[in-house]
Design a protein around this motif. Structure first.
Motif, PDB file in Angstrom:
ATOM      1  N   TYR A 194      51.420-104.157   3.208  1.00 50.22           N
ATOM      2  CA  TYR A 194      50.504-104.644   4.249  1.00 50.22           C
ATOM      3  C   TYR A 194      50.957-105.986   4.818  1.00 50.22           C
ATOM      4  CZ  TYR A 194      47.254-100.834   3.772  1.00 50.22           C
ATOM      5  OH  TYR A 194      46.682 -99.589   3.814  1.00 50.22           O
ATOM      6  N   GLU A 195      51.666-106.752   3.986  1.00 49.81           N
ATOM      7  CA  GLU A 195      52.252-107.985   4.513  1.00 49.81           C
ATOM      8  C   GLU A 195      53.341-107.656   5.528  1.00 49.81           C
ATOM      9  OE1 GLU A 195      52.916-111.905   5.298  1.00 49.81           O
ATOM     10  OE2 GLU A 195      51.248-110.984   4.214  1.00 49.81           O
TER      11      GLU A 195
ATOM     12  N   ARG B  34      51.632-107.007   8.715  1.00 48.64           N
ATOM     13  CA  ARG B  34      51.153-108.234   9.369  1.00 48.64           C
ATOM     14  C   ARG B  34      52.285-109.013  10.014  1.00 48.64           C
ATOM     15  NH1 ARG B  34      47.445-108.160   4.949  1.00 48.64           N
ATOM     16  NH2 ARG B  34      48.912-109.294   3.625  1.00 48.64           N
TER      17      ARG B  34
END
Length: 329
Positions: A316-317, A320
């Motif tokens: 998920y980083e 982002r």
């Protein structure tokens, strides 16, 4: 005057003659019944689709084999009766040691009912047999050790079991491991790595903007994307690595025995292969990208869940930070 005893003498012999005749008739009837029984047994043996056999353990001689042998093995029963090695030579090479050892077990156990091994029939077809056997014990000492058994062709059953196993462990769309099977295997690899102190890496992969692909090109094209991703996974990972589809557009991999720097190289190779993919829908070309989260086993990890959580957070980083990248945590 005629002596009554002399007059009745010929008739006195009738009961004895009648008894002899009746005995002969009974004997003929018994012979006929025996013949009928033999014919019945013979017809039953021909119709039974299993090989009945008898084997002299000491002389290594096959004493009897039923007609089904020639149907299942495709080989001559006469040759088998003449040479026991005909049986050995028909066994699938990888199963020969087990077949011989399990046969010998009957001497200790008296019966073995769970023997399953493969044979190569005369036409080259590989078939599975379930071969139950037991000792036909003799009460008198010094009698030969005779092993008798029944071998059934269970090839169709084995194929069905294999197919059911495949369906239970495989994602139907991508032919990769499904979520349940992937995590079962991953837990085993994690336990092995902890036990032996060997490295292990965990990777999560998510297709970028997959909903947009489905909305723009349709779900059949989205399915095609998933299938191509799975092909890249099978082609890019190392032998022994695990790869599976664990969600809609999410895949995971485990790299047993893989040091952190090597794990990065494997993930990069997978990323590059996916970037090379090209798709065409009604003349409109498009490509895809993925975001990956990568982590490695540490001494503090007590379960696979901690690796999964770190890889998930890293993935998920990557989303982002702009997607189409690998983040190692």
């Amino acid at each position: 005057m005629v002596n009554n005893k002399q007059k009745d003498a010929p008739h006195a012999q009738w009961p004895e003659a009648a008894q002899t005749l009746i005995a002969l008739m009974h004997a003929q009837g018994e012979v006929a019944r025996l013949s009928e029984r033999e014919q019945l047994i013979s017809s039953l043996l021909v119709s039974v689709n299993a090989v009945l056999w008898a084997f002299n353990w000491e002389t290594r001689q096959v004493l009897y084999v039923s007609p089904a042998y020639e149907r299942i093995f495709g080989r001559s029963a006469g040759l088998l009766l003449a040479d026991y090695n005909q049986w050995r030579d028909s066994i699938y090479p990888d199963d020969l040691e087990y077949a011989e050892q399990s046969l010998a077990e009957v001497l200790r156990k008296g019966a073995v009912e769970d023997r399953e091994y493969r044979i190569i029939a005369a036409d080259g077809q590989v078939r599975w047999l379930s071969d139950k056997c037991f000792i036909n014990r003799q009460d008198e000492p010094g009698q030969p050790v005779i092993i008798v058994g029944i071998a059934e062709d269970i090839t169709d059953k084995k194929h069905m079991e294999t197919e059911l196993q495949r369906l239970a462990t495989t994602d139907v769309l991508t032919q990769s491991s499904n979520r349940r099977h992937f995590f079962e295997c991953a837990h085993r690899e994690f336990a092995e790595a902890r036990r032996h102190g060997s490295p292990l890496a965990f990777l999560l992969l998510d297709i970028d903007d997959f909903k947009l692909i489905n909305d723009s090109y349709g779900h059949p094209e989205g399915d095609n994307v998933l299938q191509r991703i799975a092909e890249c996974g099978r082609g890019s990972l190392r032998r022994g690595d695990l790869f599976g589809r664990i969600g809609g557009e999410e895949f995971a991999a485990v790299f047993p025995g893989c040091a952190p720097d090597m794990a990065v190289q494997v993930a990069e190779r997978l990323q590059q292969e996916i970037q090379r993919l090209r798709f065409n829908h009604d003349g409109q070309a498009f490509s895809i990208t993925v975001s990956q989260g990568l982590t490695n086993l540490t001494e503090a990890d007590e379960s696979l869940d901690s690796l999964f959580a770190r890889a998930d957070a890293a993935m998920y980083e990557a989303k982002r930070q702009g997607k189409n990248r690998i983040i190692a945590a």
